[in-house]
Design a protein around this motif. Structure first.
Motif, PDB file in Angstrom:
ATOM      1  N   ALA A  95       0.993  -1.166   0.027  1.00 21.01           N
ATOM      2  CA  ALA A  95       0.074  -0.042  -0.019  1.00 21.01           C
ATOM      3  C   ALA A  95       0.824   1.148   0.114  1.00 21.01           C
ATOM      4  CB  ALA A  95      -0.985  -0.061   1.330  1.00 21.01           C
ATOM      5  N   LYS A  96       0.267   2.490  -0.660  1.00 24.57           N
ATOM      6  CA  LYS A  96       1.053   3.691  -0.660  1.00 24.57           C
ATOM      7  C   LYS A  96       0.752   4.218   0.601  1.00 24.57           C
ATOM      8  CE  LYS A  96       1.622   4.525  -5.359  1.00 24.57           C
ATOM      9  NZ  LYS A  96       0.506   4.610  -6.397  1.00 24.57           N
ATOM     10  N   ILE A  97       1.894   4.807   1.630  1.00 21.35           N
ATOM     11  CA  ILE A  97       1.504   5.677   2.423  1.00 21.35           C
ATOM     12  C   ILE A  97       1.747   6.823   2.543  1.00 21.35           C
ATOM     13  CG2 ILE A  97       2.053   5.500   5.216  1.00 21.35           C
ATOM     14  CD1 ILE A  97       2.730   2.639   5.118  1.00 21.35           C
ATOM     15  N   PHE A  98       0.795   7.706   2.911  1.00 20.68           N
ATOM     16  CA  PHE A  98       0.837   9.259   2.999  1.00 20.68           C
ATOM     17  C   PHE A  98       0.798   9.618   4.447  1.00 20.68           C
ATOM     18  CE2 PHE A  98      -0.617   7.696  -1.061  1.00 20.68           C
ATOM     19  CZ  PHE A  98      -0.234   8.378  -2.071  1.00 20.68           C
ATOM     20  N   TYR A  99       1.448  11.012   4.679  1.00 23.18           N
ATOM     21  CA  TYR A  99       1.172  11.465   5.809  1.00 23.18           C
ATOM     22  C   TYR A  99       0.686  13.164   5.525  1.00 23.18           C
ATOM     23  CZ  TYR A  99       4.191   7.662   7.032  1.00 23.18           C
ATOM     24  OH  TYR A  99       4.501   6.339   7.307  1.00 23.18           O
ATOM     25  N   THR A 100      -0.037  13.681   6.767  1.00 20.84           N
ATOM     26  CA  THR A 100      -0.328  14.894   6.685  1.00 20.84           C
ATOM     27  C   THR A 100      -0.247  15.281   8.185  1.00 20.84           C
ATOM     28  OG1 THR A 100      -1.449  16.718   6.042  1.00 20.84           O
ATOM     29  CG2 THR A 100      -3.038  14.755   6.728  1.00 20.84           C
ATOM     30  N   ARG A 101      -0.212  16.452   8.626  1.00 18.77           N
ATOM     31  CA  ARG A 101      -0.433  16.938   9.962  1.00 18.77           C
ATOM     32  C   ARG A 101      -1.547  17.696  10.375  1.00 18.77           C
ATOM     33  NH1 ARG A 101       4.919  18.923  13.242  1.00 18.77           N
ATOM     34  NH2 ARG A 101       6.049  16.883  12.914  1.00 18.77           N
ATOM     35  N   GLN A 102      -2.294  17.347  11.479  1.00 18.05           N
ATOM     36  CA  GLN A 102      -3.210  17.827  11.999  1.00 18.05           C
ATOM     37  C   GLN A 102      -2.566  19.299  13.192  1.00 18.05           C
ATOM     38  OE1 GLN A 102      -5.935  16.390  15.075  1.00 18.05           O
ATOM     39  NE2 GLN A 102      -7.389  17.654  14.325  1.00 18.05           N
ATOM     40  N   ARG A 103      -2.679  20.294  12.571  1.00 13.58           N
ATOM     41  CA  ARG A 103      -1.642  21.400  13.341  1.00 13.58           C
ATOM     42  C   ARG A 103      -2.172  21.668  14.762  1.00 13.58           C
ATOM     43  NH1 ARG A 103      -0.642  25.964   9.251  1.00 13.58           N
ATOM     44  NH2 ARG A 103       1.099  26.473  10.624  1.00 13.58           N
ATOM     45  N   VAL A 104      -3.404  21.832  14.971  1.00  9.81           N
ATOM     46  CA  VAL A 104      -4.057  21.914  16.105  1.00  9.81           C
ATOM     47  C   VAL A 104      -5.063  20.931  16.255  1.00  9.81           C
ATOM     48  CG1 VAL A 104      -5.171  23.787  17.407  1.00  9.81           C
ATOM     49  CG2 VAL A 104      -3.808  24.560  15.723  1.00  9.81           C
ATOM     50  N   GLN A 105      -5.022  20.374  17.530  1.00 11.81           N
ATOM     51  CA  GLN A 105      -5.836  19.226  17.866  1.00 11.81           C
ATOM     52  C   GLN A 105      -7.298  19.839  18.053  1.00 11.81           C
ATOM     53  OE1 GLN A 105      -4.986  16.173  20.447  1.00 11.81           O
ATOM     54  NE2 GLN A 105      -2.643  15.771  19.408  1.00 11.81           N
ATOM     55  N   ARG A 106      -8.283  19.564  17.206  1.00 14.30           N
ATOM     56  CA  ARG A 106      -9.403  20.059  17.183  1.00 14.30           C
ATOM     57  C   ARG A 106     -10.506  18.791  17.183  1.00 14.30           C
ATOM     58  NH1 ARG A 106      -8.480  25.590  14.521  1.00 14.30           N
ATOM     59  NH2 ARG A 106      -8.157  24.181  12.658  1.00 14.30           N
ATOM     60  N   GLY A 107     -10.081  17.843  17.350  1.00 18.52           N
ATOM     61  CA  GLY A 107     -11.127  16.518  17.395  1.00 18.52           C
ATOM     62  C   GLY A 107     -10.954  15.566  16.298  1.00 18.52           C
ATOM     63  N   LEU A 108     -11.545  14.537  16.374  1.00 14.39           N
ATOM     64  CA  LEU A 108     -11.397  13.646  15.363  1.00 14.39           C
ATOM     65  C   LEU A 108     -12.039  13.951  13.903  1.00 14.39           C
ATOM     66  CD1 LEU A 108     -11.023  10.778  14.712  1.00 14.39           C
ATOM     67  CD2 LEU A 108     -12.907   9.760  15.826  1.00 14.39           C
ATOM     68  N   GLY A 109     -13.245  14.796  14.112  1.00 11.24           N
ATOM     69  CA  GLY A 109     -13.917  15.277  12.883  1.00 11.24           C
ATOM     70  C   GLY A 109     -12.837  15.957  12.084  1.00 11.24           C
ATOM     71  N   ASP A 110     -12.225  16.948  12.875  1.00 10.02           N
ATOM     72  CA  ASP A 110     -11.354  17.875  12.105  1.00 10.02           C
ATOM     73  C   ASP A 110     -10.223  17.169  11.431  1.00 10.02           C
ATOM     74  OD1 ASP A 110     -10.387  20.802  11.774  1.00 10.02           O
ATOM     75  OD2 ASP A 110      -8.743  19.660  12.790  1.00 10.02           O
ATOM     76  N   ALA A 111      -9.793  15.971  12.388  1.00  9.30           N
ATOM     77  CA  ALA A 111      -8.477  15.209  11.762  1.00  9.30           C
ATOM     78  C   ALA A 111      -8.630  14.558  10.483  1.00  9.30           C
ATOM     79  CB  ALA A 111      -8.236  13.992  12.955  1.00  9.30           C
TER      80      ALA A 111
END
Ligand code: G1P
Length: 298
Positions: A95-111
């Motif tokens: 599988a191809k793996i990608f990454y991104t960052r949630q800069r401020v933790q604003r909950g699962l929906g936001d992630a």
């Protein structure tokens, strides 16, 4: 079939301090592997071809784990350590793996919203990075969710498991409607209700299948008291709009191991270690001895 998955791993893991002070809870080992490796391998088993990890600060060890380490490879190859080289085979994951960052933790929906460009116009799975499905992550649940999603033209399919009444306050709880043997339509769902207010004992179990329409719903959600955007509220909006939202009941063999707190982490570790083909039998003997010697037994 659904081919992409978003794996949120941005949470602080505060319920597992101090173990999670400087390492992600998703990297805690359960028997031989870190939790997140079981999750990724489960997804590959279920024909997922693209994975996006939504990470945060202090989660770089997850990227390192899935990356190859040429120096380690050279050392093991020169030392002819074929058995240990076998332990690194997962790096060649299909599988191809990608990454991104949630800069401020604003909950699962936001992630999950951080994965909008990754998902594009296609349906996708969300697999929580701190929940393992089935012993050693052997589960076909995501394949079944994907089938239901496609055949029944759903907007969302959620894996659910029955929990004791006193535990409803730890989970999203669904209000079930009509259905068939292993699935029901969901009328509504509530995040972490008090047992007296819970519409059922069916808890959201860490795997979701979504149509990209969910991103519009997430944008409409108001933050909760802690300033977090809950995915449960976005799914509630789907239900209100009359979209088809289904719950797939986890089969017995697909028990969910939720590594969110110490009691469940300890239990999962022991269960997985006991089931280890190489080390399990000796551990079982040793545990029996320890239990027989334990002062509680006298
Ligand atoms: C999240 C979800 C909840 C779900 C749970 C499963 O909660 O918000 O609906 O039941 O995962 O693990 P969290 O454990 O992140 O508080």
């Amino acid at each position: 079939m659904i081919r992409s998955a978003i794996i949120p791993v941005a949470g602080h893991g505060t319920r597992l301090l101090p173990a999670t002070k400087s390492q992600p809870k998703e990297m805690l080992p359960v028997a031989r592997k870190p939790i997140v490796q079981y999750v990724a391998e489960e997804l590959v088993q279920n024909q997922i071809e693209n994975m996006l990890f939504v990470t945060g600060r202090s989660k770089t060890s997850i990227e390192n784990h899935f990356d190859s380490d040429p120096e380690l490879l050279r050392l093991l190859t020169e030392g002819k350590k074929d058995d240990l080289l076998g332990e690194l085979k997962f790096e060649e994951m299909a599988a191809k793996i990608f990454y991104t960052r949630q800069r401020v933790q604003r909950g699962l929906g936001d992630a999950i919203l951080c994965g909008e460009s990754f998902a594009g116009e296609n349906p996708f799975i969300v697999a929580l990075g701190d929940s393992i499905l089935g012993m050693h992550g052997n589960s076909r649940c995501v394949t079944r969710m994907s089938e239901l999603f496609t055949v029944l033209r759903a907007s969302c399919v959620i894996a659910v498991e029955e929990v004791p009444a006193e535990e409803t306050r730890h989970y999203g709880i669904v209000d079930p409607g009509e259905g068939e043997s292993d699935w029901v339509r969901i009328k509504n769902l509530v995040e972490k209700p008090d047992p007296s207010k819970a519409p059922s004992r069916w808890a959201v179990a860490g795997r979701y299948a979504f149509s990209p329409i969910i991103f519009d719903m997430i944008r409409r959600v108001q933050p909760d008291k802690r300033g977090e955007i809950q995915i449960t509220d976005a799914i509630q909006l789907l239900c209100e709009e009359g979209k088809r939202v289904l719950a797939l009941k986890l089969p017995k063999q697909d028990k969910r191991y939720d590594i969110g707190n110490f009691p469940s982490y300890f239990e999962t570790f022991v269960e997985f270690a006991l089931a280890d083909p190489l080390y399990g039998p000796d551990l079982k003997k040793r545990l029996r001895e320890l239990l027989a010697d334990s002062p509680d037994n006298s």
